[in-house]
Design a protein around this motif. Structure first.
Motif, PDB file in Angstrom:
ATOM      1  N   ILE A  35       0.851  -1.196   0.000  1.00  0.00           N
ATOM      2  CA  ILE A  35       0.000   0.000   0.000  1.00  0.00           C
ATOM      3  C   ILE A  35       0.883   1.241   0.000  1.00  0.00           C
ATOM      4  N   HIS A  36       0.289   2.402   0.184  1.00  0.00           N
ATOM      5  CA  HIS A  36       1.077   3.635   0.074  1.00  0.00           C
ATOM      6  C   HIS A  36       0.499   4.716   0.966  1.00  0.00           C
ATOM      7  N   SER A  37       1.281   5.771   1.145  1.00  0.00           N
ATOM      8  CA  SER A  37       0.817   6.922   1.933  1.00  0.00           C
ATOM      9  C   SER A  37       0.411   8.048   0.976  1.00  0.00           C
ATOM     10  N   ASP A  38       0.027   9.183   1.549  1.00  0.00           N
ATOM     11  CA  ASP A  38      -0.335  10.318   0.689  1.00  0.00           C
ATOM     12  C   ASP A  38       0.904  10.961   0.058  1.00  0.00           C
ATOM     13  N   GLN A  39       2.081  10.431   0.391  1.00  0.00           N
ATOM     14  CA  GLN A  39       3.307  10.961  -0.219  1.00  0.00           C
ATOM     15  C   GLN A  39       3.728  10.196  -1.458  1.00  0.00           C
ATOM     16  N   LEU A  40       2.926   9.211  -1.870  1.00  0.00           N
ATOM     17  CA  LEU A  40       3.319   8.408  -3.039  1.00  0.00           C
ATOM     18  C   LEU A  40       3.507   9.301  -4.265  1.00  0.00           C
ATOM     19  N   TYR A  41       4.646   9.111  -4.904  1.00  0.00           N
ATOM     20  CA  TYR A  41       4.983   9.835  -6.127  1.00  0.00           C
ATOM     21  C   TYR A  41       5.368   8.772  -7.143  1.00  0.00           C
ATOM     22  N   THR A  42       4.603   8.695  -8.229  1.00  0.00           N
ATOM     23  CA  THR A  42       4.814   7.652  -9.233  1.00  0.00           C
ATOM     24  C   THR A  42       5.339   8.270 -10.514  1.00  0.00           C
ATOM     25  N   ILE A  43       6.368   7.676 -11.074  1.00  0.00           N
ATOM     26  CA  ILE A  43       6.887   8.123 -12.371  1.00  0.00           C
ATOM     27  C   ILE A  43       6.807   6.935 -13.326  1.00  0.00           C
ATOM     28  N   GLU A  44       6.032   7.109 -14.383  1.00  0.00           N
ATOM     29  CA  GLU A  44       5.931   6.048 -15.382  1.00  0.00           C
ATOM     30  C   GLU A  44       6.700   6.474 -16.624  1.00  0.00           C
ATOM     31  N   ARG A  45       7.503   5.579 -17.149  1.00  0.00           N
ATOM     32  CA  ARG A  45       8.222   5.812 -18.410  1.00  0.00           C
ATOM     33  C   ARG A  45       7.698   4.794 -19.411  1.00  0.00           C
ATOM     34  N   ILE A  46       6.897   5.299 -20.368  1.00  0.00           N
ATOM     35  CA  ILE A  46       6.173   4.418 -21.287  1.00  0.00           C
ATOM     36  C   ILE A  46       6.724   4.592 -22.697  1.00  0.00           C
ATOM     37  N   ARG A  47       7.073   3.470 -23.340  1.00  0.00           N
ATOM     38  CA  ARG A  47       7.563   3.583 -24.718  1.00  0.00           C
ATOM     39  C   ARG A  47       7.211   2.325 -25.506  1.00  0.00           C
ATOM     40  N   LYS A  48       7.098   2.527 -26.816  1.00  0.00           N
ATOM     41  CA  LYS A  48       6.859   1.400 -27.717  1.00  0.00           C
ATOM     42  C   LYS A  48       8.159   0.649 -27.927  1.00  0.00           C
ATOM     43  N   VAL A  49       8.103  -0.665 -27.841  1.00  0.00           N
ATOM     44  CA  VAL A  49       9.259  -1.476 -28.192  1.00  0.00           C
ATOM     45  C   VAL A  49       8.779  -2.594 -29.115  1.00  0.00           C
ATOM     46  N   GLU A  50       9.698  -3.406 -29.574  1.00  0.00           N
ATOM     47  CA  GLU A  50       9.368  -4.529 -30.458  1.00  0.00           C
ATOM     48  C   GLU A  50       8.536  -4.062 -31.646  1.00  0.00           C
ATOM     49  N   ASN A  51       9.032  -3.054 -32.344  1.00  0.00           N
ATOM     50  CA  ASN A  51       8.374  -2.577 -33.556  1.00  0.00           C
ATOM     51  C   ASN A  51       6.921  -2.143 -33.309  1.00  0.00           C
ATOM     52  N   GLY A  52       6.651  -1.656 -32.108  1.00  0.00           N
ATOM     53  CA  GLY A  52       5.322  -1.144 -31.807  1.00  0.00           C
ATOM     54  C   GLY A  52       4.324  -2.201 -31.356  1.00  0.00           C
ATOM     55  N   GLU A  53       4.763  -3.465 -31.280  1.00  0.00           N
ATOM     56  CA  GLU A  53       3.857  -4.535 -30.847  1.00  0.00           C
ATOM     57  C   GLU A  53       3.747  -4.583 -29.322  1.00  0.00           C
ATOM     58  N   ASN A  54       4.685  -3.938 -28.649  1.00  0.00           N
ATOM     59  CA  ASN A  54       4.735  -4.006 -27.192  1.00  0.00           C
ATOM     60  C   ASN A  54       4.900  -2.599 -26.618  1.00  0.00           C
ATOM     61  N   LEU A  55       4.178  -2.355 -25.548  1.00  0.00           N
ATOM     62  CA  LEU A  55       4.303  -1.081 -24.843  1.00  0.00           C
ATOM     63  C   LEU A  55       4.907  -1.395 -23.483  1.00  0.00           C
ATOM     64  N   GLU A  56       6.017  -0.739 -23.207  1.00  0.00           N
ATOM     65  CA  GLU A  56       6.709  -1.019 -21.949  1.00  0.00           C
ATOM     66  C   GLU A  56       6.464   0.135 -20.988  1.00  0.00           C
ATOM     67  N   ASN A  57       6.104  -0.191 -19.768  1.00  0.00           N
ATOM     68  CA  ASN A  57       5.872   0.830 -18.751  1.00  0.00           C
ATOM     69  C   ASN A  57       6.790   0.533 -17.566  1.00  0.00           C
ATOM     70  N   GLU A  58       7.767   1.400 -17.383  1.00  0.00           N
ATOM     71  CA  GLU A  58       8.685   1.236 -16.260  1.00  0.00           C
ATOM     72  C   GLU A  58       8.197   2.172 -15.154  1.00  0.00           C
TER      73      GLU A  58
END
Lengths: 229, 260
Positions: free
Chosen positions: B189-212
């Protein structure tokens, strides 16, 4: 008048016709935020009368109205945080965001955070091939400046308005949407066809006013704070 | 590279079997088979394979697991308090009376939890914003593009998200996520201080979307940690209707869920 003088006229006519075709073909953009005008708790047809219900439907409607009067009406899905369903959702007094893509127009309803995805350039499959659900399947096609949306494949758990006009799973809707007042308002003429419930197809008209473009849909969690409980 | 491969193999070996079972159990969800490549006739319909910044279209999670783990399949770096809260939730579930998170109440699932659902999502890109329509009920994410994160943000289930492009990677920062949401379905779980950073990019010739996904929350984690989620491009799928409130067998009573 010499016969040669027709040539420039024909050319001019052709140009006008081409231009107007060009205008007609470029579909107007419905993108942005819209808020319904007026209150639609009790629907009437375009003449201000109750829709032409069959005797059986009329009986159910009267029972709903009577039950609501004494606070015993249980047929309103909203009180259980279930969806409005179509077409009731269209008249709900909450903002709607319209997003346009090449093959899809998306209506994001703030109420219940309900998305409505309208697939463009497609035809409705036979009603028997569709799941019966709250929102049905919607396909849209541009006819000049009018977006025509056909929807079918509904369950019969919802009513068309708060008052309790019923419908069956055979209901088919056609919406004709177009910009009016120089794009500041949106008109939607909805035709309801449902031989199980209505003696003939009937129509009603909703109008929406454009909201500022910098609006952001608010979060809506019905089971947290249900405004209709 | 070798380490990476070993980690991936480990992850695959340890997660595959429970992931299948989890997907079948998750909130009445039907298990969907592993995605196959889309039919050619759908290929051009939405997402362009050429435009790396065009993420529009339907995507479906590839490696669904109800538990969030680090890339080497360990628990996140929990603080002592975080570990106590995690253990409490795991025990409650083992004892047959799981504690309820936001999704159990049919509330929006929270960030990053909603990005880890065994249901399709549809990304719609418009000027100044990215909208993500999730099949799983009541989750419409709105990401404000190219604006700074305000000093103070209002609390909401899906938080306040701002995004920008770094090259061909969409970076989404989220704050203000309601603490009634969980990070995973098991008990992180998390507190009210949760800070999320998502890095989303297409890989595998656009067949896959990666979310770090990087999660920062000093109350629950001793340091920032990362979880990767992958989505397959599925133009053959459409978002279906999802009604959480209809026969919700998980509806909790007094904060405790007893699935009937």
């Amino acid at each position: 008048m010499s016969r040669y003088s027709f040539a420039p006229r024909i050319a001019a006519l052709a140009l006008v016709s081409l231009l107007s075709q060009g205008i007609a073909q470029a579909a107007p953009s419905l993108a942005g935020f819209w808020l319904v005008e007026g209150n639609h708790d009790t629907l009437t047809d375009d003449k201000g009368k109750l829709p032409p219900m069959t005797a059986e439907a009329r009986k159910r409607y009267n029972a709903a109205v009577a039950a609501r009067k004494v606070g015993k009406y249980t047929g309103d899905t909203l009180t259980k945080c279930l969806p409005h369903g179509l077409p009731r959702l269209l008249g709900a007094p909450y903002p709607i965001e319209v997003l346009e893509e090449k093959k899809q127009i998306t209506f994001l309803h703030e109420v219940h955070h309900m998305p409505r995805l309208v697939y463009l350039g497609e035809k409705l499959p036979p009603i028997d091939d569709l799941d019966g659900n709250f929102m049905g399947l919607s396909v849209g096609n541009w006819n000049g400046d009018t977006l025509v949306i056909d929807s079918a494949g509904f369950n019969d758990l919802t009513t068309l308005d708060k008052a309790g006009i019923p419908h069956s799973t055979e209901m088919v809707l056609q919406e004709r949407m177009k910009l009016i007042d120089g794009g500041q308002r949106l008109e939607n003429v909805i035709t309801v066809t449902d031989p199980q419930t209505f003696t003939k197809p009937w129509s009603y008209r909703l109008t929406f006013k454009r909201m500022p473009n910098d609006y952001w849909l608010k979060e809506f969690a019905c089971t947290d704070k249900n405004p209709d409980a | 590279m070798i380490l990476r491969f070993t980690a991936a193999a480990l992850l695959a070996a340890t997660c595959l079997v429970p992931a299948l079972a989890d997907a079948q159990q998750a909130n009445g969800a039907l298990y969907r088979p592993a995605p196959k490549l889309p039919e050619p006739k759908y290929r051009d319909q939405y997402s362009s394979m050429k435009d790396q910044r065009d993420l529009s279209g339907v995507w479906f999670i590839r490696d669904y697991n109800r538990r969030f783990r680090t890339p080497i399949n360990t628990l996140p770096p929990l603080t002592p308090f975080g570990k106590v809260e995690f253990d409490k939730r795991v025990k409650a579930e083992t004892d047959g009376a799981p504690m309820a998170d936001a999704s159990t109440h049919c509330w929006p699932h929270g960030i990053p939890r909603v990005m880890n659902s065994p249901y399709p999502i549809q990304i719609i890109q418009s000027p100044g914003k990215i909208s993500i329509v999730h099949e799983v009920g009541h989750n419409i994410r709105q990401i404000r593009m190219d604006v700074p994160m305000p000093e103070k943000v209002p609390t909401s289930f899906l938080g306040y998200s701002v995004g920008h492009w770094e090259g061909n990677t969409l970076v989404i920062e989220t704050k203000g996520t309601d603490t009634r949401t969980w990070i995973d379905e098991e008990g992180i779980i998390h507190s009210d201080q949760l800070y999320t950073i998502e890095r989303i990019r297409k890989v595998e010739n656009g067949e896959n979307l990666e979310n770090e996904v990087t999660m920062i929350d000093p109350v629950f984690f001793t340091r920032p940690w990362v979880k990767k989620i992958n989505y397959a491009w599925r133009p053959d799928l459409r978002i279906s209707e999802y009604i959480c409130e209809e026969n919700n067998r998980n509806a909790p009573q007094n904060g405790v869920t007893v699935a009937k």
